[in-house]
Design a protein around this motif. Structure first.
Motif, short mmCIF file in Angstrom:
data_model
loop_
_atom_site.label_atom_id
_atom_site.label_comp_id
_atom_site.label_asym_id
_atom_site.label_seq_id
_atom_site.Cartn_x
_atom_site.Cartn_y
_atom_site.Cartn_z
N ILE A 162 -1.30 -0.91 -12.43
CA ILE A 162 -2.29 -1.90 -12.19
C ILE A 162 -1.86 -2.18 -10.66
O ILE A 162 -2.70 -2.47 -9.64
CB ILE A 162 -1.77 -3.40 -12.83
CG1 ILE A 162 -2.18 -3.30 -14.08
CG2 ILE A 162 -2.31 -4.77 -12.03
CD1 ILE A 162 -1.60 -4.51 -15.10
N PHE A 163 -0.65 -1.98 -9.92
CA PHE A 163 -0.24 -2.08 -8.89
C PHE A 163 -1.25 -0.88 -7.89
O PHE A 163 -1.86 -1.08 -6.86
CB PHE A 163 1.27 -1.77 -8.36
CG PHE A 163 1.74 -1.61 -7.01
CD1 PHE A 163 1.05 -2.10 -5.88
CD2 PHE A 163 2.96 -0.99 -6.83
CE1 PHE A 163 1.66 -2.10 -4.60
CE2 PHE A 163 3.64 -0.93 -5.48
CZ PHE A 163 2.69 -1.44 -4.52
N ALA A 164 -1.06 0.60 -8.48
CA ALA A 164 -1.89 1.30 -7.65
C ALA A 164 -3.36 1.13 -7.80
O ALA A 164 -4.02 1.35 -6.83
CB ALA A 164 -1.43 2.69 -8.40
N GLU A 165 -3.86 0.58 -8.95
CA GLU A 165 -5.22 0.10 -8.92
C GLU A 165 -5.65 -0.90 -8.13
O GLU A 165 -6.81 -0.89 -7.50
CB GLU A 165 -5.63 -0.28 -10.38
CG GLU A 165 -7.16 -0.17 -10.76
CD GLU A 165 -7.20 -0.11 -12.11
OE1 GLU A 165 -8.55 -0.82 -12.55
OE2 GLU A 165 -6.50 0.19 -13.00
N MET A 166 -4.88 -1.64 -7.46
CA MET A 166 -5.14 -2.81 -6.64
C MET A 166 -5.33 -2.31 -5.18
O MET A 166 -6.01 -2.55 -4.54
CB MET A 166 -4.04 -3.92 -6.56
CG MET A 166 -4.18 -5.12 -7.75
SD MET A 166 -3.07 -6.48 -7.72
CE MET A 166 -1.28 -5.64 -7.47
N VAL A 167 -4.61 -1.24 -5.19
CA VAL A 167 -4.34 -0.53 -3.74
C VAL A 167 -5.80 0.18 -3.58
O VAL A 167 -6.44 0.25 -2.67
CB VAL A 167 -3.17 0.18 -3.42
CG1 VAL A 167 -3.17 0.73 -1.94
CG2 VAL A 167 -1.98 -0.84 -3.41
N ARG A 168 -5.84 1.26 -4.50
CA ARG A 168 -6.98 2.39 -4.72
C ARG A 168 -8.25 1.57 -4.98
O ARG A 168 -9.48 2.08 -4.69
CB ARG A 168 -6.54 3.33 -5.77
CG ARG A 168 -5.61 4.17 -5.47
CD ARG A 168 -5.07 4.75 -6.84
NE ARG A 168 -6.06 5.53 -7.45
CZ ARG A 168 -6.47 6.51 -7.51
NH1 ARG A 168 -5.94 7.22 -6.54
NH2 ARG A 168 -7.24 7.21 -8.13
N ARG A 169 -8.56 0.57 -5.80
CA ARG A 169 -9.78 -0.10 -6.33
C ARG A 169 -10.06 1.08 -7.27
O ARG A 169 -11.52 0.60 -7.73
CB ARG A 169 -10.59 -0.37 -5.21
CG ARG A 169 -9.95 -1.49 -4.13
CD ARG A 169 -9.26 -2.62 -4.75
NE ARG A 169 -10.13 -3.26 -5.79
CZ ARG A 169 -10.87 -4.56 -5.22
NH1 ARG A 169 -10.82 -4.77 -3.99
NH2 ARG A 169 -11.41 -5.16 -6.25
N GLN A 170 -9.35 1.84 -7.88
CA GLN A 170 -9.58 2.43 -9.08
C GLN A 170 -8.61 2.76 -9.95
O GLN A 170 -7.46 2.83 -9.19
CB GLN A 170 -10.64 3.95 -8.54
CG GLN A 170 -9.80 4.70 -7.52
CD GLN A 170 -10.70 5.79 -7.14
OE1 GLN A 170 -11.62 6.14 -7.94
NE2 GLN A 170 -10.27 6.57 -6.09
N VAL A 178 -2.22 7.03 -3.22
CA VAL A 178 -2.51 5.80 -2.64
C VAL A 178 -2.13 5.79 -1.25
O VAL A 178 -1.07 5.43 -0.53
CB VAL A 178 -1.55 4.66 -3.24
CG1 VAL A 178 -2.20 4.12 -4.56
CG2 VAL A 178 -0.20 5.12 -3.56
N PRO A 179 -3.04 6.51 -0.30
CA PRO A 179 -2.75 6.70 1.08
C PRO A 179 -2.42 5.85 1.97
O PRO A 179 -2.17 5.59 3.14
CB PRO A 179 -3.81 7.60 1.57
CG PRO A 179 -4.99 7.08 0.41
CD PRO A 179 -4.43 6.97 -0.69
N THR A 180 -3.23 4.28 1.34
CA THR A 180 -3.17 3.12 2.40
C THR A 180 -1.84 2.15 2.04
O THR A 180 -1.54 1.36 2.69
CB THR A 180 -4.44 2.22 2.09
OG1 THR A 180 -4.44 1.82 0.81
CG2 THR A 180 -5.48 3.05 2.51
N LEU A 181 -0.95 2.66 1.10
CA LEU A 181 0.21 1.89 0.84
C LEU A 181 1.26 2.30 1.64
O LEU A 181 1.73 3.36 2.07
CB LEU A 181 0.62 2.02 -0.60
CG LEU A 181 1.60 1.38 -1.38
CD1 LEU A 181 1.37 -0.19 -1.11
CD2 LEU A 181 1.86 1.78 -2.84
N GLU A 182 1.82 1.12 2.32
CA GLU A 182 2.97 1.44 3.20
C GLU A 182 4.43 2.13 2.41
O GLU A 182 4.52 2.04 0.99
CB GLU A 182 3.39 0.02 3.61
CG GLU A 182 4.09 -1.04 2.75
CD GLU A 182 4.12 -2.49 3.17
OE1 GLU A 182 5.09 -2.88 3.55
OE2 GLU A 182 2.95 -2.90 3.34
#
Length: 257
Positions: free
Chosen positions: A156-164, A215-219
């Motif tokens: 769910i964490f990854a999906e919030m960041v990726r939107r997929q 998840v390239p936009t995740l810090e």
């Protein structure tokens, strides 16, 4: 239900039906989820929820909201664990968000939740929605516990960041292949007991890829937390309580919760 005009059925599951509908007062299109559960020896008494879901949104979710919602999710999961409850169907569709207040709540097909004990009870593995199923469930274990939750939370964490979805498999085998291609094919040395699982067989040998690519936009702190949630060996996954103390949340005002 008098508030809504039911337009058409758009989906149906084991325990519920979802309808496209319109709010008679505002004209807003909503999804109505009608849940009906019978009391059985494993579930809890049925309840009915009057809720509505907004449609999909593909815009990027701001970083502060990802942290806010993830922290609340970890907090609620930790609360479940502290009270001996194992929710067996955690997925984005079972999360409600108050957009104005920024509050996230887990909703349940509560009949799918059970109390867990030590030693861990045997559960029905088919109950978890495919994209969020932990690898041990996909490999046929019937004895699992809180580590399964943290796999859900990681997805769910990854999906919030990726939107997929991170692992959008269309079968149990494809789901496992998605996981192995990203995280690497596990070995008995990395995951003791792996080869004894019922559905284990020799998979192609993939090396783990960088989560940052997925998840390239995740810090970096977020990547570290995600990696701790998505450990293939469930005994190595971070707990919900420990996740709440991770440096990823250092910039979050936890007092609001």
């Amino acid at each position: 239900m008098d508030k809504y005009e039911k337009l058409e059925k758009v989906g149906e599951g084991t325990y519920d039906k979802v309808y496209r509908a319109k709010d008679k007062a505002t004209g807003q299109l909503v999804a109505l989820k009608k849940t009906h559960l019978k009391m059985d020896e494993e579930g809890i008494p049925p309840i009915f929820l009057d809720i509505y879901h907004r449609g999909p949104n593909t815009r990027p979710l701001p970083t502060h909201l990802v942290k806010n919602f993830l922290y609340q999710l970890c907090k609620e999961v930790a609360h479940c664990h502290a009270h001996g409850v194992l929710h067996r169907d955690l997925k984005p569709q079972n999360l409600l968000v108050d957009k104005e207040k920024g509050i996230l709540k887990i909703i349940a097909d509560l009949g799918l939740s059970r109390a867990f004990t030590v030693p861990m009870t045997s559960y029905t593995r088919e109950i978890v929605t495919l994209w969020y199923r932990a690898p041990e469930v996909l490999l046929g274990t019937t004895h699992y516990s809180t580590g399964v939750h943290m796999w859900y939370v990681g997805c769910i964490f990854a999906e919030m960041v990726r939107r997929q979805a991170l692992f959008p498999g269309d079968s149990e085998l494809q789901q496992l292949l998605h996981i192995c291609r990203l995280l690497g094919t596990p070995t008995e040395e990395q995951w003791p007991g792996l080869t004894a699982l019922r559905d284990w067989h020799e998979f192609p040998q993939w090396k783990p890829q960088s989560l940052a690519r997925a998840v390239p936009t995740l810090e970096p702190e977020g990547i570290d937390l995600l990696s701790k949630m998505l450990q293939l060996d469930p005994s190595n996954r971070i707990s919900a309580k420990a996740a709440m103390e991770h440096p990823y949340f250092d910039s979050l005002d936890k007092s609001q919760f």
